[in-house]
Enzyme design. Structure first.
Site, short mmCIF file in Angstrom:
data_model
loop_
_atom_site.label_atom_id
_atom_site.label_comp_id
_atom_site.label_asym_id
_atom_site.label_seq_id
_atom_site.Cartn_x
_atom_site.Cartn_y
_atom_site.Cartn_z
N SER A 35 -2.25 0.92 -4.96
CA SER A 35 -2.75 2.06 -4.19
C SER A 35 -4.02 2.63 -4.77
CB SER A 35 -1.67 3.16 -4.16
OG SER A 35 -2.17 4.33 -3.56
N ASN A 36 -4.77 3.27 -3.88
CA ASN A 36 -5.93 4.04 -4.29
C ASN A 36 -5.52 5.27 -5.10
OD1 ASN A 36 -7.92 2.52 -3.08
ND2 ASN A 36 -8.04 3.76 -1.21
N ASP A 76 0.87 -1.16 0.00
CA ASP A 76 0.00 0.00 0.00
C ASP A 76 0.93 1.23 0.00
OD1 ASP A 76 -2.34 1.70 0.71
OD2 ASP A 76 -1.29 1.84 2.63
N ALA A 77 0.45 2.35 -0.50
CA ALA A 77 1.32 3.53 -0.56
C ALA A 77 1.15 4.44 0.66
CB ALA A 77 1.04 4.32 -1.84
N TYR A 78 -0.02 5.05 0.78
CA TYR A 78 -0.22 6.10 1.77
C TYR A 78 -0.36 5.55 3.18
CZ TYR A 78 -1.15 8.53 -2.57
OH TYR A 78 -1.05 9.03 -3.85
N ARG A 97 -7.40 13.33 6.16
CA ARG A 97 -7.17 11.90 5.87
C ARG A 97 -8.42 11.05 6.18
NH1 ARG A 97 -4.71 7.85 2.94
NH2 ARG A 97 -4.27 6.03 4.23
C1 2OP Z 1 -3.54 3.62 -0.50
O1 2OP Z 1 -2.37 3.97 -0.72
C2 2OP Z 1 -5.23 5.03 0.52
O2 2OP Z 1 -3.46 4.25 1.79
C3 2OP Z 1 -4.28 3.96 0.78
O3 2OP Z 1 -4.18 2.98 -1.30
#
Ligand code: 2OP
Length: 247
Positions: A116-117, A9-11, A40
């Site tokens: 990621s979203n 996951d990114a965020y 957030r």
């Molecule tokens: C993502 O990177 C939103 O953290 C979530 O997909």
């Protein structure tokens, strides 16, 4: 089965979303903390609501809408359109967690990717600005499916892109709801637990700090009927876990 791909996951997982607090504080002294947390919370809420409503808007638009919401809560107005864009721009240049690069480098023998979203434009900028470009085999955005995580269709993109079946993938997230979604889909999962204790430390004399409120809502494990496979406290623990991983 040996793990062939590690997908992040990114965020909140590779990138510290709390690193927007300094720029929001600079723009709105005294409000940086609360704006950061509401931003957030709403950002994620909008992804879930829009997915359920079947009214997709990309994560870039959602990040904009949720910042507007957070500022409106306190009647905050940006002095210029520039100021709004400057805050938003931090989302394209978030701080990497300090152990991210070394951890990815140590797992180079696996396929490495982000799921990621984030919209493709956001993720391209983020990966470039943080120097992760050469370390990843793929940067996968849910935008291809026009639904957000934790929809199963989003996690299906991993196999469609990397050609590695779910049982040979280890999915890494610091977002509990994301770990649950990935596990329900059939991926091997590891939850990175960060800032759990802030929930206790941030509560004093009947008052709760915004960041502690955020931690209480989002950094703790949600019981959604599935259980993560592994649990670590930092990215630096992953190479050893992956090296010993058999399932
Ligand atoms: C993502 O990177 C939103 O953290 C979530 O997909």
């Amino acid at each position: 089965v040996t793990i062939k791909a590690v997908v992040f996951d990114a965020y909140g997982t590779l990138y510290d979303i709390q690193s927007v607090a300094a720029v929001t504080e600079e723009a709105f002294p005294g409000y940086g903390e609360i704006v950061t947390q509401i931003w957030r919370l709403k950002q994620l809420e909008y992804t879930w609501l829009r997915t359920l409503m079947q009214r997709y808007k990309d994560f870039s638009g959602i990040t904009r809408d949720s910042l507007t919401y957070a500022l409106n809560c306190f009647g905050l107005r940006c002095k210029s359109p520039d100021a709004f864009e400057r805050i938003l721009a931090k989302y394209l240049d978030l701080d990497l967690y300090p152990d991210a690069i070394a951890s990815l480098e140590a797992m180079k023998d696996k396929k490495l990717a982000i799921l990621s979203n984030g919209s493709p434009d956001m993720l391209t900028a983020l990966v470039r600005n943080s120097g992760l470009e050469g370390l990843l085999d793929a940067v996968i955005s849910v935008d291809a499916k026009k639904v957000f995580k934790p929809s199963p269709e989003a996690y299906a993109l991993i196999e469609e892109t990397l050609r590695v079946p779910p049982h040979e993938v280890l999915f890494v997230s610091a977002n509990s709801w994301d770990v649950s979604g990935a596990k329900a889909f059939g991926l091997n999962t590891v939850m990175i637990e960060r800032g759990m204790t802030e929930g206790h430390g941030g509560f004093k004399d009947g008052m709760v700090r915004p960041r502690a409120m955020y931690a209480a809502l989002r950094n703790r494990w949600d019981d959604l009927g599935v259980w993560r496979d592994h649990h670590v406290f930092a990215l630096s623990e992953l190479p050893a876990l992956v090296a010993g991983q058999r399932s």
